[in-house]
Design an enzyme around this catalytic site. Structure first.
Site, PDB file in Angstrom:
ATOM      1  N   TYR A  40       0.821  -1.060   0.008  1.00  0.00           N
ATOM      2  CA  TYR A  40      -0.303   0.180   0.230  1.00  0.00           C
ATOM      3  C   TYR A  40       1.009   1.250   0.440  1.00  0.00           C
ATOM      4  O   TYR A  40       0.593   2.152  -0.878  1.00  0.00           O
ATOM      5  CB  TYR A  40      -0.703   0.008   1.251  1.00  0.00           C
ATOM      6  CG  TYR A  40      -1.955   0.992   1.047  1.00  0.00           C
ATOM      7  CD1 TYR A  40      -2.726   2.279   0.429  1.00  0.00           C
ATOM      8  CD2 TYR A  40      -1.302   2.120   2.400  1.00  0.00           C
ATOM      9  CE1 TYR A  40      -3.516   2.393   0.532  1.00  0.00           C
ATOM     10  CE2 TYR A  40      -1.334   3.060   2.451  1.00  0.00           C
ATOM     11  CZ  TYR A  40      -2.555   3.958   1.474  1.00  0.00           C
ATOM     12  OH  TYR A  40      -3.346   4.728   1.628  1.00  0.00           O
ATOM     13  N   ALA A  95      -2.642   8.592   4.071  1.00  0.00           N
ATOM     14  CA  ALA A  95      -4.112   7.460   5.220  1.00  0.00           C
ATOM     15  C   ALA A  95      -3.696   6.971   5.990  1.00  0.00           C
ATOM     16  O   ALA A  95      -2.389   6.409   5.637  1.00  0.00           O
ATOM     17  CB  ALA A  95      -5.004   7.553   4.357  1.00  0.00           C
ATOM     18  N   SER A 122      -3.376  13.830   7.329  1.00  0.00           N
ATOM     19  CA  SER A 122      -4.754  13.073   6.464  1.00  0.00           C
ATOM     20  C   SER A 122      -6.596  13.123   7.120  1.00  0.00           C
ATOM     21  O   SER A 122      -6.442  12.363   8.004  1.00  0.00           O
ATOM     22  CB  SER A 122      -4.078  11.665   5.905  1.00  0.00           C
ATOM     23  OG  SER A 122      -5.426  11.481   5.110  1.00  0.00           O
ATOM     24  N   TYR A 146      -9.818  15.670   1.964  1.00  0.00           N
ATOM     25  CA  TYR A 146     -10.258  14.619   0.372  1.00  0.00           C
ATOM     26  C   TYR A 146     -11.624  15.582   0.714  1.00  0.00           C
ATOM     27  O   TYR A 146     -12.473  15.096   1.494  1.00  0.00           O
ATOM     28  CB  TYR A 146     -10.158  13.306   0.555  1.00  0.00           C
ATOM     29  CG  TYR A 146      -8.810  12.692   0.581  1.00  0.00           C
ATOM     30  CD1 TYR A 146      -8.633  12.909  -1.126  1.00  0.00           C
ATOM     31  CD2 TYR A 146      -8.183  11.902   1.678  1.00  0.00           C
ATOM     32  CE1 TYR A 146      -6.981  12.045  -1.839  1.00  0.00           C
ATOM     33  CE2 TYR A 146      -7.022  11.316   0.972  1.00  0.00           C
ATOM     34  CZ  TYR A 146      -6.353  11.383  -0.137  1.00  0.00           C
ATOM     35  OH  TYR A 146      -5.239  10.997  -0.667  1.00  0.00           O
ATOM     36  N   THR A 172      -6.235  18.222  -1.927  1.00  0.00           N
ATOM     37  CA  THR A 172      -6.188  17.224  -2.466  1.00  0.00           C
ATOM     38  C   THR A 172      -7.176  17.561  -3.700  1.00  0.00           C
ATOM     39  O   THR A 172      -8.505  17.021  -3.503  1.00  0.00           O
ATOM     40  CB  THR A 172      -6.193  16.111  -2.489  1.00  0.00           C
ATOM     41  OG1 THR A 172      -5.452  16.141  -1.284  1.00  0.00           O
ATOM     42  CG2 THR A 172      -5.466  14.771  -3.718  1.00  0.00           C
ATOM     43  N   ARG A 181      -3.735   1.299  -8.719  1.00  0.00           N
ATOM     44  CA  ARG A 181      -2.975   0.838  -8.029  1.00  0.00           C
ATOM     45  C   ARG A 181      -2.858  -1.362  -8.111  1.00  0.00           C
ATOM     46  O   ARG A 181      -3.514  -1.786  -6.559  1.00  0.00           O
ATOM     47  CB  ARG A 181      -3.171   0.551  -6.638  1.00  0.00           C
ATOM     48  CG  ARG A 181      -3.381   2.814  -6.639  1.00  0.00           C
ATOM     49  CD  ARG A 181      -3.413   2.636  -5.170  1.00  0.00           C
ATOM     50  NE  ARG A 181      -3.203   4.693  -5.548  1.00  0.00           N
ATOM     51  CZ  ARG A 181      -3.892   5.101  -4.212  1.00  0.00           C
ATOM     52  NH1 ARG A 181      -3.987   4.997  -2.895  1.00  0.00           N
ATOM     53  NH2 ARG A 181      -4.064   6.597  -4.723  1.00  0.00           N
ATOM     54  N   LYS A 241      -3.793  21.567  -3.974  1.00  0.00           N
ATOM     55  CA  LYS A 241      -2.356  20.312  -3.671  1.00  0.00           C
ATOM     56  C   LYS A 241      -2.979  19.569  -4.567  1.00  0.00           C
ATOM     57  O   LYS A 241      -4.006  18.768  -5.115  1.00  0.00           O
ATOM     58  CB  LYS A 241      -2.650  19.822  -1.782  1.00  0.00           C
ATOM     59  CG  LYS A 241      -1.753  18.441  -2.486  1.00  0.00           C
ATOM     60  CD  LYS A 241      -1.664  17.388  -0.974  1.00  0.00           C
ATOM     61  CE  LYS A 241      -0.686  16.236  -0.963  1.00  0.00           C
ATOM     62  NZ  LYS A 241      -0.294  15.138  -2.070  1.00  0.00           N
ATOM     63  N   HIS A 265       0.830  12.989  -6.143  1.00  0.00           N
ATOM     64  CA  HIS A 265       0.366  11.702  -5.122  1.00  0.00           C
ATOM     65  C   HIS A 265       1.207  10.895  -5.108  1.00  0.00           C
ATOM     66  O   HIS A 265       1.252   9.938  -4.868  1.00  0.00           O
ATOM     67  CB  HIS A 265      -1.047  11.413  -5.966  1.00  0.00           C
ATOM     68  CG  HIS A 265      -1.700  11.461  -5.075  1.00  0.00           C
ATOM     69  ND1 HIS A 265      -2.491  12.840  -4.305  1.00  0.00           N
ATOM     70  CD2 HIS A 265      -2.295  10.688  -3.727  1.00  0.00           C
ATOM     71  CE1 HIS A 265      -3.445  12.273  -3.113  1.00  0.00           C
ATOM     72  NE2 HIS A 265      -3.273  10.446  -3.132  1.00  0.00           N
ATOM     73  N   ARG A 268       0.987   7.950  -7.834  1.00  0.00           N
ATOM     74  CA  ARG A 268      -0.301   6.510  -7.226  1.00  0.00           C
ATOM     75  C   ARG A 268      -1.560   7.243  -8.114  1.00  0.00           C
ATOM     76  O   ARG A 268      -2.819   5.734  -7.433  1.00  0.00           O
ATOM     77  CB  ARG A 268      -0.394   7.477  -6.052  1.00  0.00           C
ATOM     78  CG  ARG A 268       0.635   6.088  -4.893  1.00  0.00           C
ATOM     79  CD  ARG A 268       0.547   7.003  -3.756  1.00  0.00           C
ATOM     80  NE  ARG A 268       0.110   6.710  -2.518  1.00  0.00           N
ATOM     81  CZ  ARG A 268      -0.253   5.249  -1.970  1.00  0.00           C
ATOM     82  NH1 ARG A 268       0.960   4.959  -1.665  1.00  0.00           N
ATOM     83  NH2 ARG A 268      -1.059   5.055  -0.551  1.00  0.00           N
ATOM     84  N   GLY A 319       7.058  11.601   1.978  1.00  0.00           N
ATOM     85  CA  GLY A 319       5.740  10.643   2.020  1.00  0.00           C
ATOM     86  C   GLY A 319       6.330   9.509   2.694  1.00  0.00           C
ATOM     87  O   GLY A 319       6.409   9.162   3.690  1.00  0.00           O
ATOM     88  N   ARG A 320       6.439   8.365   1.826  1.00  0.00           N
ATOM     89  CA  ARG A 320       6.983   6.538   1.997  1.00  0.00           C
ATOM     90  C   ARG A 320       8.033   6.882   2.757  1.00  0.00           C
ATOM     91  O   ARG A 320       8.311   6.108   3.820  1.00  0.00           O
ATOM     92  CB  ARG A 320       7.381   6.034   0.858  1.00  0.00           C
ATOM     93  CG  ARG A 320       6.061   5.938  -0.040  1.00  0.00           C
ATOM     94  CD  ARG A 320       6.118   5.625  -1.609  1.00  0.00           C
ATOM     95  NE  ARG A 320       5.225   4.768  -2.726  1.00  0.00           N
ATOM     96  CZ  ARG A 320       5.140   6.024  -2.816  1.00  0.00           C
ATOM     97  NH1 ARG A 320       5.515   7.159  -3.548  1.00  0.00           N
ATOM     98  NH2 ARG A 320       3.797   5.918  -4.192  1.00  0.00           N
TER      99      ARG A 320
END
Length: 408
Positions: A40, A95, A122, A146, A172, A181, A241, A265, A268, A319-320
């Protein structure tokens, strides 16, 4: 070290992480994170071309070193929207931090505060905005929105965020539907831990939902009037964003946006979209310093942060990597990730004569074409071969020897 929520393992770690670079965390986290949760985070849409090129595209640009600058002791301190930060590195919204750590966004906020970084949580967070704010009351934070089809839900989210002391909203606009994905489909991923806003409003919806199902509740139509309405309801600065062109940056500012986030994103959503660093110059020209710019997607090195700042960004989001740090070290792991980027950034600042982040924004960046620009270092574990062991190259144990060399 591990807590189980309905059988789902969550890290309980809180420790500094020793690392050579951020990339190695992605390999190490597999040992403690379930496959579905890992993919994910560590995946993009379709063939993942944009996801990969977000990082490799930073090599399209080169930092020009400077000599005889008569400068030392650079600083990563910066100011953004009146907030005094210790780093230009920002924690971008993702998220469900509960897939990485039991304390989820609470732990992430603590780590961001340790490093003096801005944190954006988020709409799909596991923890409440009140709990996140209480984790570090003096720390600056934004909320990512969102936009829902249900404006009562939107009003609840914005009202709670403002009451909890959030300083801005990241709207966003590039995820009206979920990107395709494939990794999520192959692992049958669903959110394993409840999402606070949905629990409050819908009595638990979120846990057990797929990514596509969650996006289905979001607005598939967002326009300039929505930006204005969000500003009116929240009374907070609103950043748009997901901007990837100069025209969209101008349209956002005309709609009343207080800032722009150049983002795809993290690769993604649309596969085949350009890397964010490649469109940053166009967006920066269009914005022309009217509002601040944040860039995210693909940032893995201090040199990436340096290049983004020099090419028009005011903050640079990650991020990741921080989710890997969260799993491997909790709050201190998040701080370790930011500290690693700061360490690399300070080297680039010293070697270019940039004492401040403002100086970096005026650094010399060139665009020189090279045939192949994405080779890893020759000590990277993915390509490094076993070092030969011979009688001649071994270090003999000695109480008096302190060479710093490696022994086999």
């Amino acid at each position: 070290m591990t807590y189980y929520y309905k059988g789902f393992p969550q890290s309980e770690r809180d420790e500094k992480i020793d690392m050579i670079n951020l990339d190695e965390l992605e390999r190490r986290v597999k040992d403690i994170m379930p496959e579905g949760a890992y993919y994910y985070i560590a995946s993009g849409s379709e063939n993942e071309w944009t996801w990969r090129n977000n990082t490799s595209a930073f090599n399209h640009y080169q930092i020009i070193p400077r000599a005889l600058t008569d400068m030392d002791h650079p600083s990563t301190d910066t100011e953004f929207m009146g907030m005094k930060l210790k780093t230009p590195v920002m924690i971008s919204p993702i998220a469900c931090h509960g897939i990485a750590h039991k304390d989820a966004e609470i732990a992430t906020q603590k780590g961001a505060a340790m490093a003096g970084a801005l944190f954006a949580s988020s709409t799909y967070a596991n923890k409440s905005v009140e709990e996140i704010a209480a984790a570090a009351p003096e720390a600056p934070r934004f909320l990512q929105l969102y936009l829902s089809k249900d404006w009562k839900f939107n009003e609840m989210v914005l009202d709670l965020a403002k009451k909890a002391g959030y300083k801005g909203i990241l709207l966003t606009v590039d995820a009206l539907v979920s990107g395709y994905r494939e990794a999520n489909l192959r692992t049958n991923f669903t959110y394993p831990v409840p999402l606070d806003f949905f629990t409050r409003y819908l009595g638990g919806k979120g846990e057990g939902q797929s990514v596509a199902q969650m996006y289905a509740a979001s607005a598939q139509k967002i326009g300039p009037e929505d930006v204005k309405r969000i500003k009116e309801i929240s009374g907070l600065p609103v950043f748009v964003k997901g901007v990837m062109s100069g025209d969209d940056a101008k349209r956002s500012i005309e709609a009343g946006a207080d800032g722009i986030v150049v983002s795809n994103h993290g690769g993604r959503e649309i596969d085949g979209a350009p890397a964010t660093i490649d469109v940053l110059p166009e967006v920066a020209r269009a914005v022309n310093h009217q509002v601040p710019i944040i860039l995210d997607s693909g940032v893995r090195r201090g040199s990436h942060v340096f290049k983004a700042l020099a090419m028009g960004a005011d903050l640079v989001g990650i991020g990741r990597p921080y989710l890997y740090g969260l799993a491997l070290g909790g709050p201190q792991g998040v701080a370790s990730v930011i500290e690693q980027l700061n360490k690399e950034l300070l080297i680039d600042m010293q070697l270019t004569g940039c004492k401040t982040i403002e100086d970096v924004k005026h650094a010399d960046i060139r665009n020189i074409h090279y045939d192949r620009d994405d080779w890893p270092s020759n000590t990277d574990p993915r390509i490094r071969k076993a070092y030969p062991v011979t009688k001649e190259n071994q270090i003999k144990p000695s109480e008096d020897a302190h060479t710093g060399a490696s022994a086999h």
